[in-house]
Enzyme design. Sequence first.
Site, PDB file in Angstrom:
ATOM      1  N   LYS A   1      -9.127  -3.456   7.781  1.00 21.11           N
ATOM      2  CA  LYS A   1      -8.131  -4.200   8.781  1.00 21.11           C
ATOM      3  C   LYS A   1      -8.694  -5.373   9.616  1.00 21.11           C
ATOM      4  O   LYS A   1      -9.826  -5.079   9.714  1.00 21.11           O
ATOM      5  CB  LYS A   1      -7.002  -3.197   9.294  1.00 21.11           C
ATOM      6  CG  LYS A   1      -6.185  -2.342   8.321  1.00 21.11           C
ATOM      7  CD  LYS A   1      -5.459  -3.050   7.511  1.00 21.11           C
ATOM      8  CE  LYS A   1      -5.099  -2.522   6.096  1.00 21.11           C
ATOM      9  NZ  LYS A   1      -4.082  -0.951   6.111  1.00 21.11           N
TER      10      LYS A   1
ATOM     11  N   PHE B   1       0.798  -1.384  -0.157  1.00 20.58           N
ATOM     12  CA  PHE B   1       0.078  -0.072   0.035  1.00 20.58           C
ATOM     13  C   PHE B   1       1.047   1.068   0.062  1.00 20.58           C
ATOM     14  O   PHE B   1       1.997   1.312   0.639  1.00 20.58           O
ATOM     15  CB  PHE B   1      -0.803  -0.018   1.325  1.00 20.58           C
ATOM     16  CG  PHE B   1      -2.008   1.002   1.093  1.00 20.58           C
ATOM     17  CD1 PHE B   1      -2.892   1.271   0.296  1.00 20.58           C
ATOM     18  CD2 PHE B   1      -1.771   2.104   2.186  1.00 20.58           C
ATOM     19  CE1 PHE B   1      -3.778   2.335   0.344  1.00 20.58           C
ATOM     20  CE2 PHE B   1      -2.643   3.068   2.414  1.00 20.58           C
ATOM     21  CZ  PHE B   1      -3.553   3.378   1.153  1.00 20.58           C
TER      22      PHE B   1
ATOM     23  N   HIS C   1      -0.917  -5.794   8.015  1.00 24.85           N
ATOM     24  CA  HIS C   1      -1.736  -6.693   7.547  1.00 24.85           C
ATOM     25  C   HIS C   1      -1.823  -7.972   8.387  1.00 24.85           C
ATOM     26  O   HIS C   1      -2.154  -8.997   8.245  1.00 24.85           O
ATOM     27  CB  HIS C   1      -1.147  -7.249   6.238  1.00 24.85           C
ATOM     28  CG  HIS C   1      -1.325  -6.296   5.128  1.00 24.85           C
ATOM     29  ND1 HIS C   1      -1.067  -6.545   3.790  1.00 24.85           N
ATOM     30  CD2 HIS C   1      -1.989  -5.121   4.681  1.00 24.85           C
ATOM     31  CE1 HIS C   1      -1.276  -5.375   3.030  1.00 24.85           C
ATOM     32  NE2 HIS C   1      -1.532  -4.683   3.521  1.00 24.85           N
TER      33      HIS C   1
ATOM     34  N   GLN D   1      -7.335   0.530  10.270  1.00 19.83           N
ATOM     35  CA  GLN D   1      -8.503   1.210   9.420  1.00 19.83           C
ATOM     36  C   GLN D   1      -9.723   0.103   9.107  1.00 19.83           C
ATOM     37  O   GLN D   1      -9.468  -1.098   9.440  1.00 19.83           O
ATOM     38  CB  GLN D   1      -7.632   1.481   8.031  1.00 19.83           C
ATOM     39  CG  GLN D   1      -8.338   1.817   6.780  1.00 19.83           C
ATOM     40  CD  GLN D   1      -8.368   0.612   5.773  1.00 19.83           C
ATOM     41  OE1 GLN D   1      -9.173  -0.477   6.087  1.00 19.83           O
ATOM     42  NE2 GLN D   1      -7.398   0.573   4.937  1.00 19.83           N
TER      43      GLN D   1
ATOM     44  N   ARG E   1      -1.947  11.217  18.577  1.00 16.51           N
ATOM     45  CA  ARG E   1      -2.462  10.476  19.542  1.00 16.51           C
ATOM     46  C   ARG E   1      -3.694   9.760  19.471  1.00 16.51           C
ATOM     47  O   ARG E   1      -4.607  10.396  18.597  1.00 16.51           O
ATOM     48  CB  ARG E   1      -2.672  11.212  20.901  1.00 16.51           C
ATOM     49  CG  ARG E   1      -1.619  11.941  21.574  1.00 16.51           C
ATOM     50  CD  ARG E   1      -1.780  12.613  22.971  1.00 16.51           C
ATOM     51  NE  ARG E   1      -2.945  13.803  22.531  1.00 16.51           N
ATOM     52  CZ  ARG E   1      -2.327  15.038  22.456  1.00 16.51           C
ATOM     53  NH1 ARG E   1      -1.185  15.418  22.769  1.00 16.51           N
ATOM     54  NH2 ARG E   1      -3.302  16.033  22.227  1.00 16.51           N
TER      55      ARG E   1
ATOM     56  N   ARG F   1       5.688  16.564  24.093  1.00 16.01           N
ATOM     57  CA  ARG F   1       5.624  16.772  25.562  1.00 16.01           C
ATOM     58  C   ARG F   1       5.755  15.596  26.505  1.00 16.01           C
ATOM     59  O   ARG F   1       5.191  14.414  26.161  1.00 16.01           O
ATOM     60  CB  ARG F   1       4.234  17.283  25.804  1.00 16.01           C
ATOM     61  CG  ARG F   1       3.802  18.440  25.158  1.00 16.01           C
ATOM     62  CD  ARG F   1       2.268  19.151  25.242  1.00 16.01           C
ATOM     63  NE  ARG F   1       2.218  19.782  26.624  1.00 16.01           N
ATOM     64  CZ  ARG F   1       1.155  20.158  27.052  1.00 16.01           C
ATOM     65  NH1 ARG F   1      -0.015  20.401  26.252  1.00 16.01           N
ATOM     66  NH2 ARG F   1       1.003  20.713  28.248  1.00 16.01           N
TER      67      ARG F   1
ATOM     68  N   TYR G   1       3.663  23.000  29.258  1.00 19.10           N
ATOM     69  CA  TYR G   1       3.918  23.250  27.903  1.00 19.10           C
ATOM     70  C   TYR G   1       5.556  22.948  27.371  1.00 19.10           C
ATOM     71  O   TYR G   1       6.279  23.818  27.081  1.00 19.10           O
ATOM     72  CB  TYR G   1       3.566  24.863  27.386  1.00 19.10           C
ATOM     73  CG  TYR G   1       2.143  24.733  27.507  1.00 19.10           C
ATOM     74  CD1 TYR G   1       1.117  23.985  26.387  1.00 19.10           C
ATOM     75  CD2 TYR G   1       1.443  25.547  28.249  1.00 19.10           C
ATOM     76  CE1 TYR G   1      -0.121  24.046  26.466  1.00 19.10           C
ATOM     77  CE2 TYR G   1      -0.062  25.310  28.435  1.00 19.10           C
ATOM     78  CZ  TYR G   1      -0.790  24.849  27.648  1.00 19.10           C
ATOM     79  OH  TYR G   1      -1.948  24.920  27.624  1.00 19.10           O
TER      80      TYR G   1
ATOM     81  N   ASP H   1       6.526  -3.133   8.488  1.00 17.54           N
ATOM     82  CA  ASP H   1       5.084  -2.682   8.212  1.00 17.54           C
ATOM     83  C   ASP H   1       4.227  -3.703   8.457  1.00 17.54           C
ATOM     84  O   ASP H   1       3.915  -4.645   7.528  1.00 17.54           O
ATOM     85  CB  ASP H   1       4.891  -1.972   7.075  1.00 17.54           C
ATOM     86  CG  ASP H   1       3.614  -1.417   6.693  1.00 17.54           C
ATOM     87  OD1 ASP H   1       2.480  -1.621   7.753  1.00 17.54           O
ATOM     88  OD2 ASP H   1       3.295  -0.654   5.570  1.00 17.54           O
TER      89      ASP H   1
HETATM   90  C1  LIG Z   1      -3.375   0.092   5.419  1.00 17.06           C
HETATM   91  C2  LIG Z   1      -2.000   0.033   5.145  1.00 17.06           C
HETATM   92  C3  LIG Z   1      -1.316   1.274   5.807  1.00 17.06           C
HETATM   93  C4  LIG Z   1      -1.790   2.413   6.215  1.00 17.06           C
HETATM   94  O1  LIG Z   1      -2.739   2.523   7.238  1.00 17.06           O
HETATM   95  P1  LIG Z   1      -3.847   3.546   7.338  1.00 17.06           P
HETATM   96  O2  LIG Z   1      -4.282   3.149   8.808  1.00 17.06           O
HETATM   97  O3  LIG Z   1      -4.909   3.446   6.187  1.00 17.06           O
HETATM   98  O4  LIG Z   1      -3.062   4.758   7.477  1.00 17.06           O
HETATM   99  C5  LIG Z   1       0.039   1.189   5.688  1.00 17.06           C
HETATM  100  N1  LIG Z   1       0.793   0.007   5.228  1.00 17.06           N
HETATM  101  C6  LIG Z   1       0.052  -1.143   4.644  1.00 17.06           C
HETATM  102  C7  LIG Z   1       0.667  -2.041   4.081  1.00 17.06           C
HETATM  103  C8  LIG Z   1      -1.402  -0.986   4.506  1.00 17.06           C
HETATM  104  O5  LIG Z   1      -1.892  -2.089   4.037  1.00 17.06           O
END
Ligand SMILES: *Cc1c(COP(=O)(O)O)cnc(C)c1O
Length: 401
Positions: A196, A96, A170, A193, A242, A225, A232, A167
Site C-alpha cells: 500500500k 479486493f 487505496h 499492508q 490493536r 476495555r 478487566y 474503504d
Molecule cells: C488491501 C485492501 C484491503 C485489506 O487490507 P489488508 O491490510 O491487506 O487486510 C481491503 N480493501 C481493499 C480495497 C484493499 O485493497
Amino acid sequence: MIELGKNGGKLAKTKAFHPWPYATEREKELINEVIEEGLWWRMSGSKVNTFERKFARMQDAKYCLGVTNGTHALELALATLDIQEGDEVIVPAFTFISTLTAVIYCNAVPVVIDVDPETFCMMPSAFEKAITPKTKAVIPVHMAGQCCDMDAICDIARRHNIRVIEDASHAHGAEWNGRRAGSFGDLATFSFQNGKLVTCGEGGAVLTNNKELYDKAYLIHGVGRPVADKTYAHVVLGSNYRMNEFQAAILIAQLERLEAFNEKREISAAILDKLLCNIDGITPQGRDPRANLDAHYMYMFYYDAKAFSGLSRQDFVEYLNKEGIPAFIAYPVVSDTQFYKQRNFRGYAFQNIEPQEHDLSNAHKIADNVVWLPHYTLLGDQVDLQEIAEAIYKIQSYCNR
Ligand SMILES: *Cc1c(COP(=O)(O)O)cnc(C)c1O
C-alpha cells in the site's frame, strides 16, 4: 527479428524502478526509539497515539484508530455500526475481497453491485437501485486511489438513512472536491499492508468525525476495555485489533513522505496516460475531474487482446514481467471467487440466504480485461515511463510480426 525477455535481446526496462517497500534512516531511528524505551504496545508507548493524530489530520478526519490490518479495520467499522444478522450491506463488485468478507464475518448480507466502466468506482445509480428496507450500510471503495462520487453516494445514503463506510485502502492522501478520503463517511478504513501507499508490512486504521463512533470503535478494538482500564472491565463485546508501537513507528516515517510521493505519482500518471493512450488496444482508467487528487495506488488500463493478435491478458502480463515491468491482472469480481460460488460461508448467516443478483457487466469487463502496474512504477523519472510504453510497443510488434 524482435526477441522478448531475458533470452537474447536487450530488455525494454534498463534500470530498476523505485524500491518498495521503502525506508530511510528515519524509520530506523523511530524503531530504535521503541526498542530503547522498551514500550512495545500502545498501552505504554506514545507512537500509536502520535501516528493516529497525524494521520487523522492528514485525511481531514477528527479521529483515527490504528488497528492490525485493513481487513480488521473493515470488520471493526461494521461492528462499530452494530451491523448484524438480517442487515444488508452494499459493496462494489470490483474490489479486493475483504470489502465483501468483512460483511459476511459480521453475519450480515453483502449485496454486490456494479461499478463505473471508466473510473472503476461504485456507481451511485446502482447503489440507489439496490436499496431495500434491510439496507444498513454501503462501502464505497476509492478504486486504485481515485475517490468515488462521494457527493452522490453520501446524498443517497442520507436520504435513505444508510451508513457510509469508505474503504480507503487505496486512497492515502486522495481528495474528492478538495476534501480528503476518509472524511466523508460515518467511518473510513485504511490498509498499511506491504504494497500500500503507506506501509508497515501489515496495518490498518479506522477514521471518523464522530466522537461516539470513535469511542465505540476504541472499546471494540481493545477487547471491550475502556482507555487505561486496569480492572478487566469488558464493557462491550470486543476483540483485539490493536496496532503495536513498531507498526506506528514505521508509519510515522512513511507519512512524512506521502504528500511528495502523491504529487510525483500524479505527474507521472498524467505522462503515462499520454504515452499509453496512443497505443492501439490500451485504454487507461478514466478520471472524474472532481477526484482532484488521485493517489494512484495502481496504474490501471484496459488491455484489448485484438490489438495484440489475440495474445491473452495473462501472457501479456508475463511478457511485461519478462521485459522488467511489474504488472498484474485485475481483481476478480468478488462474487466470482471460489468460496462465494460454492457458497462456502462456514455457517455465517449468509450461508442460509440466497444472494441477490444485480447487473455486474461493467465489473466483469474490468475484471476480465484490466491490467495494472504498482504505484512505485510512478516514483521514478521520465525514462521509467518511456520504458513502460516501449515495452508495450515491443510486445505489440512481436505479436503482430
Ligand atoms: C488491501 C485492501 C484491503 C485489506 O487490507 P489488508 O491490510 O491487506 O487486510 C481491503 N480493501 C481493499 C480495497 C484493499 O485493497
